[in-house]
Design a protein around this motif. Structure first.
Motif, short mmCIF file in Angstrom:
data_model
loop_
_atom_site.label_atom_id
_atom_site.label_comp_id
_atom_site.label_asym_id
_atom_site.label_seq_id
_atom_site.Cartn_x
_atom_site.Cartn_y
_atom_site.Cartn_z
N GLN A 166 0.82 -1.21 0.00
CA GLN A 166 0.00 0.00 0.00
C GLN A 166 0.86 1.26 0.00
O GLN A 166 0.58 2.25 0.67
CB GLN A 166 -0.96 -0.03 1.19
CG GLN A 166 -1.87 -1.26 1.18
CD GLN A 166 -2.72 -1.41 2.41
OE1 GLN A 166 -3.04 -0.42 3.08
NE2 GLN A 166 -3.10 -2.63 2.74
N GLY A 167 1.97 1.17 -0.74
CA GLY A 167 2.87 2.31 -0.89
C GLY A 167 3.86 2.49 0.23
O GLY A 167 4.73 3.37 0.16
N GLY A 190 0.68 -6.04 10.35
CA GLY A 190 -0.38 -5.21 10.91
C GLY A 190 -0.19 -3.72 10.67
O GLY A 190 -1.10 -2.92 10.94
N LEU A 191 0.97 -3.31 10.17
CA LEU A 191 1.22 -1.89 9.89
C LEU A 191 0.56 -1.43 8.59
O LEU A 191 0.53 -0.22 8.32
CB LEU A 191 2.73 -1.63 9.81
CG LEU A 191 3.51 -1.81 11.12
CD1 LEU A 191 5.01 -1.61 10.88
CD2 LEU A 191 3.01 -0.83 12.18
N LYS A 192 0.04 -2.37 7.80
CA LYS A 192 -0.66 -1.97 6.57
C LYS A 192 -1.88 -1.14 6.96
O LYS A 192 -2.69 -1.56 7.79
CB LYS A 192 -1.10 -3.20 5.78
CG LYS A 192 0.05 -4.11 5.34
CD LYS A 192 -0.49 -5.40 4.72
CE LYS A 192 0.62 -6.40 4.46
NZ LYS A 192 0.12 -7.69 3.94
N PRO A 193 -2.04 0.05 6.36
CA PRO A 193 -3.16 0.93 6.75
C PRO A 193 -4.53 0.30 6.57
O PRO A 193 -5.41 0.48 7.41
CB PRO A 193 -2.97 2.14 5.83
CG PRO A 193 -1.54 2.11 5.44
CD PRO A 193 -1.17 0.67 5.37
N GLY A 199 -2.03 -6.56 -0.54
CA GLY A 199 -1.26 -7.38 0.41
C GLY A 199 0.20 -7.03 0.48
O GLY A 199 0.86 -7.24 1.50
N GLY A 200 0.74 -6.50 -0.62
CA GLY A 200 2.15 -6.13 -0.63
C GLY A 200 2.95 -6.97 -1.61
O GLY A 200 2.52 -8.04 -2.05
N VAL A 201 4.13 -6.48 -1.94
CA VAL A 201 4.97 -7.09 -2.97
C VAL A 201 6.40 -7.19 -2.46
O VAL A 201 6.94 -6.23 -1.90
CB VAL A 201 4.94 -6.25 -4.27
CG1 VAL A 201 5.89 -6.83 -5.31
CG2 VAL A 201 3.54 -6.16 -4.83
#
Length: 265
Positions: A166-167, A190-193, A199-201
């Protein structure tokens, strides 16, 4: 008769290269535990080791696998190797890439050409394309951001990977390696807003200006499993510049986990 020497590091790459070569002479630094039978040598006796390679008719060498810095024991240096110590130590002080280049230069000055892994097995380095799944537009943005971060880190000779979700950068690769980076990303997922957002890369690429004859980034089935455990959407890498081990198994695991594998052009 000319022969090729395989300087084996740790991990699955060295066995793959050994299987592709015709009766290679396999050696490894004696602080390593490669997954292939290898004769040990010490950096403190590098010149006598090169003499041994010449006596065996070796004119080419390929380095394959992860190499950790050995503990240097000054009392073990022979007189001729002592003459090149300042070059090697200067390289070590400048970073891993510089240290490796210094060693490669010594090999080539001894008349041994260094081959890259993709010269031996070009199929290990995928060209541009999606191998599994499909990165969403949000995943593509995260991969682009991670590529910027890896390029910045590479200029400092720090690492070859980053995890972005998420950037936001969740983790970067440093000396402990990719597995440690992915474990860190898992612990801090858990730090993903937005818990329901991208999910992330995981992104991997060589360092800017990296010598492609050695230490290309490597991913494989275990990387896929670790990325899945970290809750990532997929893995992207710089096309034509990253080694993919056991491609069929890596693709199978990615598909089973609903992840994408993308050699990013």
């Amino acid at each position: 008769m000319t022969r090729i020497a395989l300087i084996a590091g740790e991990g699955r790459l060295a066995p793959a290269i050994a299987a592709a070569l015709d009766q290679p002479l396999v050696y490894a630094l004696d602080n390593l535990r490669p997954q292939v039978e290898a004769r040990p040598f010490r950096l403190e006796r590098l010149v006598p080791f090169l003499d041994e390679l010449a006596e065996q008719g070796v004119t080419q060498a390929v380095f394959a696998g992860a190499i950790r810095r050995p503990k240097i024991e000054p009392e073990l240096f022979d007189a001729r190797t002592l003459t090149i110590v300042p070059r090697i130590l200067m390289g070590m002080q400048s970073g891993d890439d510089a240290a490796l280049r210094a060693v490669l230069d010594v090999f080539e000055e001894a008349g041994i050409t260094i081959c890259s892994v993709d010269q031996i097995l070009p199929e290990l380095v995928p060209a541009a394309g999606v191998l599994a799944g499909e990165p969403s537009p949000r995943d593509q943005k995260d991969a682009a951001r991670a590529a910027e971060i890896v390029a910045g880190l590479g200029g400092l000779d720090i690492g070859q990977g980053a995890v972005v979700a998420q950037g936001l950068c969740l983790a970067v690769e440093a000396l402990p390696g990719t597995q440690a980076m992915l474990e860190f990303a898992r612990l801090h997922a858990g730090l993903k807003p937005d818990p329901k957002g991208a999910g992330g890369v995981l992104y991997k690429a060589p360092k800017p200006g990296q010598d492609r004859r050695i230490d290309l980034p490597t991913i494989g089935p275990d990387t896929v499993s670790q990325a899945a455990e970290a809750g990532l959407a997929g893995i992207a890498w710089e096309a034509g510049s990253v080694i993919l081990l056991e491609r069929a198994e890596a693709v199978r695991r990615a598909q089973a986990a609903g992840m994408f594998l993308w050699a990013r052009g």
